[in-house]
Design a protein around this motif. Structure first.
Motif, mmCIF file in Angstrom:
data_model
loop_
_atom_site.group_PDB
_atom_site.id
_atom_site.type_symbol
_atom_site.label_atom_id
_atom_site.label_comp_id
_atom_site.label_asym_id
_atom_site.label_seq_id
_atom_site.Cartn_x
_atom_site.Cartn_y
_atom_site.Cartn_z
ATOM 1 N N UNK A 1 0.885 -1.175 0.000
ATOM 2 C CA UNK A 1 0.000 0.000 0.000
ATOM 3 C C UNK A 1 0.915 1.215 0.000
ATOM 4 N N UNK A 2 0.518 2.240 -0.728
ATOM 5 C CA UNK A 2 1.375 3.433 -0.821
ATOM 6 C C UNK A 2 1.005 4.472 0.233
ATOM 7 N N UNK A 3 0.068 4.144 1.100
ATOM 8 C CA UNK A 3 -0.326 5.078 2.159
ATOM 9 C C UNK A 3 0.337 4.636 3.466
ATOM 10 N N UNK A 4 1.154 5.526 4.035
ATOM 11 C CA UNK A 4 1.985 5.140 5.189
ATOM 12 C C UNK A 4 1.133 4.698 6.381
ATOM 13 N N UNK A 5 0.018 5.408 6.603
ATOM 14 C CA UNK A 5 -0.814 5.040 7.750
ATOM 15 C C UNK A 5 -1.426 3.641 7.530
ATOM 16 N N UNK A 6 -1.893 3.410 6.307
ATOM 17 C CA UNK A 6 -2.450 2.099 5.968
ATOM 18 C C UNK A 6 -1.372 1.020 6.091
ATOM 19 N N UNK A 7 -0.166 1.352 5.632
ATOM 20 C CA UNK A 7 0.949 0.406 5.740
ATOM 21 C C UNK A 7 1.130 -0.016 7.197
ATOM 22 N N UNK B 1 6.178 -3.873 -8.620
ATOM 23 C CA UNK B 1 5.571 -3.510 -7.344
ATOM 24 C C UNK B 1 4.132 -4.036 -7.377
ATOM 25 N N UNK B 2 3.329 -3.658 -6.408
ATOM 26 C CA UNK B 2 1.938 -4.110 -6.434
ATOM 27 C C UNK B 2 1.311 -4.081 -5.059
ATOM 28 N N UNK B 3 0.053 -4.459 -5.020
ATOM 29 C CA UNK B 3 -0.684 -4.362 -3.758
ATOM 30 C C UNK B 3 -1.839 -5.351 -3.751
ATOM 31 N N UNK B 4 -2.390 -5.559 -2.568
ATOM 32 C CA UNK B 4 -3.571 -6.416 -2.441
ATOM 33 C C UNK B 4 -4.810 -5.532 -2.589
ATOM 34 N N UNK B 5 -5.796 -6.042 -3.283
ATOM 35 C CA UNK B 5 -7.042 -5.298 -3.466
ATOM 36 C C UNK B 5 -8.005 -5.712 -2.357
ATOM 37 N N UNK B 6 -8.536 -4.719 -1.652
ATOM 38 C CA UNK B 6 -9.488 -5.025 -0.582
ATOM 39 C C UNK B 6 -8.808 -5.479 0.694
ATOM 40 N N UNK B 7 -7.558 -5.065 0.889
ATOM 41 C CA UNK B 7 -6.911 -5.394 2.169
ATOM 42 C C UNK B 7 -7.619 -4.608 3.276
ATOM 43 N N UNK B 8 -7.590 -5.114 4.506
ATOM 44 C CA UNK B 8 -8.302 -4.437 5.585
ATOM 45 C C UNK B 8 -7.908 -2.952 5.689
ATOM 46 N N UNK B 9 -8.888 -2.116 5.926
ATOM 47 C CA UNK B 9 -8.728 -0.659 6.097
ATOM 48 C C UNK B 9 -8.383 0.082 4.807
ATOM 49 N N UNK B 10 -8.382 -0.616 3.687
ATOM 50 C CA UNK B 10 -8.092 0.074 2.420
ATOM 51 C C UNK B 10 -9.285 0.949 2.015
ATOM 52 N N UNK B 11 -9.008 2.183 1.589
ATOM 53 C CA UNK B 11 -10.060 3.078 1.096
ATOM 54 C C UNK B 11 -9.765 3.403 -0.366
ATOM 55 N N UNK B 12 -10.712 4.052 -1.025
ATOM 56 C CA UNK B 12 -10.444 4.473 -2.411
ATOM 57 C C UNK B 12 -9.231 5.392 -2.447
ATOM 58 N N UNK B 13 -9.098 6.246 -1.425
ATOM 59 C CA UNK B 13 -7.932 7.149 -1.404
ATOM 60 C C UNK B 13 -6.626 6.357 -1.378
ATOM 61 N N UNK B 14 -6.610 5.241 -0.638
ATOM 62 C CA UNK B 14 -5.403 4.389 -0.637
ATOM 63 C C UNK B 14 -5.127 3.896 -2.052
ATOM 64 N N UNK B 15 -6.177 3.427 -2.738
ATOM 65 C CA UNK B 15 -5.996 2.896 -4.097
ATOM 66 C C UNK B 15 -5.477 3.975 -5.036
ATOM 67 N N UNK B 16 -5.998 5.192 -4.869
ATOM 68 C CA UNK B 16 -5.523 6.299 -5.713
ATOM 69 C C UNK B 16 -4.035 6.540 -5.435
ATOM 70 N N UNK B 17 -3.652 6.477 -4.167
ATOM 71 C CA UNK B 17 -2.228 6.641 -3.843
ATOM 72 C C UNK B 17 -1.393 5.516 -4.445
#
Ligand code: SAH
Length: 347
Positions: free
Chosen positions: A163-169, A198-214
């Motif tokens: 995830x590219x969002x530090x708080x989510x990370x 690189x890459x990420x999981x889709x629908x990981x816990x606490x993920x928001x649309x803003x996280x996906x945009x990041x």
């Protein structure tokens, strides 16, 4: 929404606000429109070829404790194993005879496999199969370790940023792990000369649309050769056992977006996608993906590399997996090819 898809198709980029609008307002009609464009771009660059990567899961020991992952250190129920160098080479031999020209060595962060041992394994594979590419997926290492593996012959490296969002990370990982270091690793790998994923999981816990945009903005900035995305799937013996899985629908939509952002990217339809839906990988290809990664690990260890519950293909021999994959791809008008399947910029 279709205008946003058109804009993405033409300019390969949207503003963060536009990505958010597109994701939040998606519907089946927009999705189909997106997939049509994504397929056109994919066919223009790679035809109907599907590249295969032979996945060798060579250790499930891990020093990390990622909350989502079934082979995390604290999972004391995990039955730990390591393949020997000889076993790894046998997997390569089986794979080579089946037409694989890329081997992906994936594992937990296992201190047993020192740089010296890894260099030896990489050199041996390269000596036996000089026409094959080696991809590593063994987590965060120092610049010098990455350089040593590259000099020994490794060609590519998969390291999902998650995830590219530090708080989510911080909500997915213990404090010892940081997004800053993960990103630094990716930049180091690129600087050394690897084809990088690189890459990420889709629908990981606490993920928001803003996280996906990041995530999308980070992918844009890194401009990787490969992007690995798949749905998050809970594992019974992790802190996220009770969390909801990511969806097929959102994963496909993001695959389509990523294909339009990076027309030449190597984009796998992942095992996780095949796990949440019987036709997940076929649908992934039809949404713009161009890579699949059948399993070459010995059947004796397959069930032990359980990153998430119900992982598919844990009972099948490599040859069965390969034949099954060929049939699946043919059924939608695509063909598995015998080739290293490098990124367009290297071919
Ligand atoms: N140790 C290596 C390889 C990790 S496993 C590394 O750190 O890169 C490969 C990928 O599997 C991870 O990057 C993660 O995105 C994915 N994964 C792990 N647990 C998962 C789960 N529960 N559901 C879906 N994907 C998962």
């Amino acid at each position: 929404m279709k205008q946003l898809v058109d804009k993405l198709h033409k300019t390969r980029n949207l503003s963060p606000e536009e990505y958010k609008e597109l994701i939040d307002n998606r519907n089946p009609e927009v999705a189909e429109y997106l997939f049509e464009k994504a397929r056109a771009v994919r066919v223009k660059n790679y035809g109907h070829d599907v590249y295969i990567r032979g996945l060798i899961e060579f250790t499930n020991y891990c020093r990390n404790d990622c909350y989502y992952c079934g082979i995390r250190r604290s999972n004391c129920c995990a039955d730990r194993y390591r393949l020997t160098k000889e076993q790894i080479l046998e997997c390569c031999e089986t794979g080579y005879n089946l037409g694989f020209r890329t081997f992906v060595l994936q594992g937990g962060e296992d201190r047993y496999f020192t740089d010296e041992k890894m260099v030896d394994i990489i050199r041996s594979i390269k000596a036996n199969y000089p026409d094959c590419a080696i991809t590593l997926s063994i987590g965060e290492k120092s610049y010098d370790s990455y350089k040593a593996f590259f000099d020994a012959g490794a060609d590519r490296y998969l390291l999902r940023h998650e995830t590219a969002n530090a708080e989510h990370y911080g909500r997915l990982h213990p404090e010892s792990l940081s997004l800053t270091n993960r990103k630094q690793c990716l930049h180091n790998l690129k600087a050394i000369g690897y084809q990088v994923g690189c890459g990420f999981m889709v629908g990981s816990p606490y993920q928001t649309t803003d996280c996906l945009v990041e995530d999308l903005m980070f992918i844009r900035e890194l401009n990787p050769h490969m992007v690995g995305i798949g749905p998050f799937i809970p594992h019974r013996q992790t802190p996220f056992a009770d969390k909801k899985a990511g969806t097929l629908e959102l994963t496909l939509f993001l695959l389509g977006i990523i294909r339009l952002m990076l027309p030449e990217v190597l984009l796998p339809a992942t095992t996780a996608l095949g796990t949440i839906h019987p036709k997940g990988r076929e649908l992934g290809i039809l949404a713009g993906a161009n890579v699949v990664m059948p399993n070459l690990s010995p059947t004796s260890v397959r069930k032990k590399y359980m990153l998430y519950d119900n992982k598919i293909c844990t009972g099948d021999e490599a040859a069965e997996c390969m034949n099954c994959m060929k049939r699946r791809m043919e059924s939608i008008g695509y063909h598995v090819t015998v080739s290293r399947g490098d990124h367009k910029s290297i071919q």
